[in-house]
Design an enzyme around this catalytic site. Sequence first.
Site, short mmCIF file in Angstrom:
data_model
loop_
_atom_site.label_atom_id
_atom_site.label_comp_id
_atom_site.label_asym_id
_atom_site.label_seq_id
_atom_site.Cartn_x
_atom_site.Cartn_y
_atom_site.Cartn_z
N GLU A 166 80.85 -47.35 -34.12
CA GLU A 166 79.89 -47.67 -35.18
C GLU A 166 79.89 -49.17 -35.51
O GLU A 166 78.84 -49.74 -35.81
CB GLU A 166 80.17 -46.81 -36.41
CG GLU A 166 79.86 -45.35 -36.12
CD GLU A 166 80.23 -44.38 -37.24
OE1 GLU A 166 80.81 -44.81 -38.25
OE2 GLU A 166 79.93 -43.19 -37.08
N ARG A 175 87.54 -42.45 -46.83
CA ARG A 175 86.96 -41.12 -47.06
C ARG A 175 87.34 -40.64 -48.48
O ARG A 175 86.53 -40.00 -49.15
CB ARG A 175 87.45 -40.09 -46.02
CG ARG A 175 87.21 -40.44 -44.57
CD ARG A 175 85.80 -40.38 -44.10
NE ARG A 175 85.11 -39.14 -44.39
CZ ARG A 175 83.88 -38.86 -43.96
NH1 ARG A 175 83.22 -39.74 -43.20
NH2 ARG A 175 83.29 -37.75 -44.27
N LYS A 196 73.81 -46.47 -47.96
CA LYS A 196 72.59 -45.79 -47.50
C LYS A 196 71.38 -46.22 -48.32
O LYS A 196 71.51 -46.80 -49.41
CB LYS A 196 72.81 -44.28 -47.57
CG LYS A 196 73.90 -43.78 -46.60
CD LYS A 196 73.97 -42.26 -46.56
CE LYS A 196 75.02 -41.79 -45.57
NZ LYS A 196 75.06 -40.31 -45.47
N ARG A 232 80.50 -41.43 -54.20
CA ARG A 232 79.43 -40.43 -54.19
C ARG A 232 79.30 -39.74 -55.55
O ARG A 232 78.20 -39.41 -55.99
CB ARG A 232 79.65 -39.42 -53.05
CG ARG A 232 79.25 -40.03 -51.70
CD ARG A 232 79.72 -39.19 -50.54
NE ARG A 232 79.10 -39.60 -49.28
CZ ARG A 232 79.54 -39.22 -48.09
NH1 ARG A 232 80.60 -38.44 -47.99
NH2 ARG A 232 78.94 -39.62 -46.99
N ASN A 264 73.28 -39.47 -50.17
CA ASN A 264 74.64 -39.48 -50.73
C ASN A 264 75.30 -40.86 -50.70
O ASN A 264 76.51 -40.98 -50.58
CB ASN A 264 75.50 -38.39 -50.10
CG ASN A 264 75.69 -38.57 -48.62
OD1 ASN A 264 75.18 -39.51 -48.04
ND2 ASN A 264 76.44 -37.68 -48.01
N PHE A 288 69.22 -30.09 -40.34
CA PHE A 288 68.83 -31.18 -41.24
C PHE A 288 68.64 -32.51 -40.52
O PHE A 288 68.40 -33.54 -41.16
CB PHE A 288 69.86 -31.34 -42.37
CG PHE A 288 71.27 -31.59 -41.91
CD1 PHE A 288 71.68 -32.86 -41.52
CD2 PHE A 288 72.21 -30.55 -41.87
CE1 PHE A 288 72.98 -33.10 -41.11
CE2 PHE A 288 73.51 -30.78 -41.44
CZ PHE A 288 73.90 -32.06 -41.05
P1 GTP Z 1 78.63 -39.54 -43.29
O1 GTP Z 1 79.69 -40.44 -43.81
O2 GTP Z 1 77.23 -39.99 -43.63
O3 GTP Z 1 78.80 -39.23 -41.81
O4 GTP Z 1 78.80 -38.19 -44.11
P2 GTP Z 1 79.95 -37.09 -43.96
O5 GTP Z 1 80.87 -37.46 -42.84
O6 GTP Z 1 80.53 -36.88 -45.31
O7 GTP Z 1 79.09 -35.83 -43.56
P3 GTP Z 1 78.56 -35.37 -42.11
O8 GTP Z 1 78.97 -36.34 -41.06
O9 GTP Z 1 78.89 -33.95 -41.95
O10 GTP Z 1 76.98 -35.47 -42.32
C1 GTP Z 1 76.29 -36.69 -42.11
C2 GTP Z 1 75.22 -36.84 -43.15
O11 GTP Z 1 74.23 -35.84 -42.94
C3 GTP Z 1 75.67 -36.61 -44.58
O12 GTP Z 1 76.23 -37.74 -45.19
C4 GTP Z 1 74.37 -36.25 -45.25
O13 GTP Z 1 73.60 -37.42 -45.53
C5 GTP Z 1 73.68 -35.44 -44.18
N1 GTP Z 1 73.94 -34.01 -44.36
C6 GTP Z 1 75.11 -33.34 -44.13
N2 GTP Z 1 74.97 -32.03 -44.40
C7 GTP Z 1 73.69 -31.87 -44.83
C8 GTP Z 1 72.93 -30.75 -45.25
O14 GTP Z 1 73.41 -29.62 -45.31
N3 GTP Z 1 71.62 -31.00 -45.59
C9 GTP Z 1 71.06 -32.25 -45.53
N4 GTP Z 1 69.78 -32.41 -45.87
N5 GTP Z 1 71.75 -33.31 -45.13
C10 GTP Z 1 73.04 -33.14 -44.79
MG MG Z 2 80.24 -38.00 -40.89
#
Ligand code: GTP
Ligand code: MG
Length: 131
Positions: free
Chosen positions: A120, A79, A3, A96, A106, A51
């Site tokens: 993707e 993961r 990212k 992370r 993150n 968000f």
């Molecule tokens: P990805 O690998 O990026 O998809 O992350 P993830 O699978 O661990 O998390 P998820 O798919 O639930 O969320 C996608 C992304 O949204 C996260 O990686 C964060 O960058 C963002 N995100 C998730 N939850 C929050 C939140 O509560 N607040 C904010 N600002 N961003 C969030």
């Molecule tokens: Mg995700």
Amino acid sequence: MIKPDAVSNGHTGKIIDKIISSGFKIVAMKYTRLSEETAGRFYDIHRQRPFFKDLVDFMSSGPIVAAVLEKDNAIEDFRKLIGATDPQKAEPGTIRNLFAKSIEANAIHGSDSNENAIIEANFFFNQFERF
Ligand code: GTP
Ligand code: MG
């Protein structure tokens, strides 16, 4: 995907090294930047979340590195390697935990299923149509 925060903070090399030394094979890689429109499409599943706007702004704020990785049990193992979404909850030694600053910035994205990995991969690399 590495990212924008991790790319701009100079962590790209260390993250790629960790991915390779954890047994993943890189089969495609691209340095690029998402527009607001493409970032929104990539995270379409989160469109209704509070968000979403912040997420799209952040993901389009600078260059990213997209890659397609290969490994047995790749989704689960990756993961595990990247750690929890919130870096404060990520296990020590995970990407992370080492490189992320906040739940939004993150450092890295990992696909959450084989189906989404195909979608993707195709988002960035057309030749993965037949996976
Ligand atoms: P990805 O690998 O990026 O998809 O992350 P993830 O699978 O661990 O998390 P998820 O798919 O639930 O969320 C996608 C992304 O949204 C996260 O990686 C964060 O960058 C963002 N995100 C998730 N939850 C929050 C939140 O509560 N607040 C904010 N600002 N961003 C969030
Ligand atoms: Mg995700």
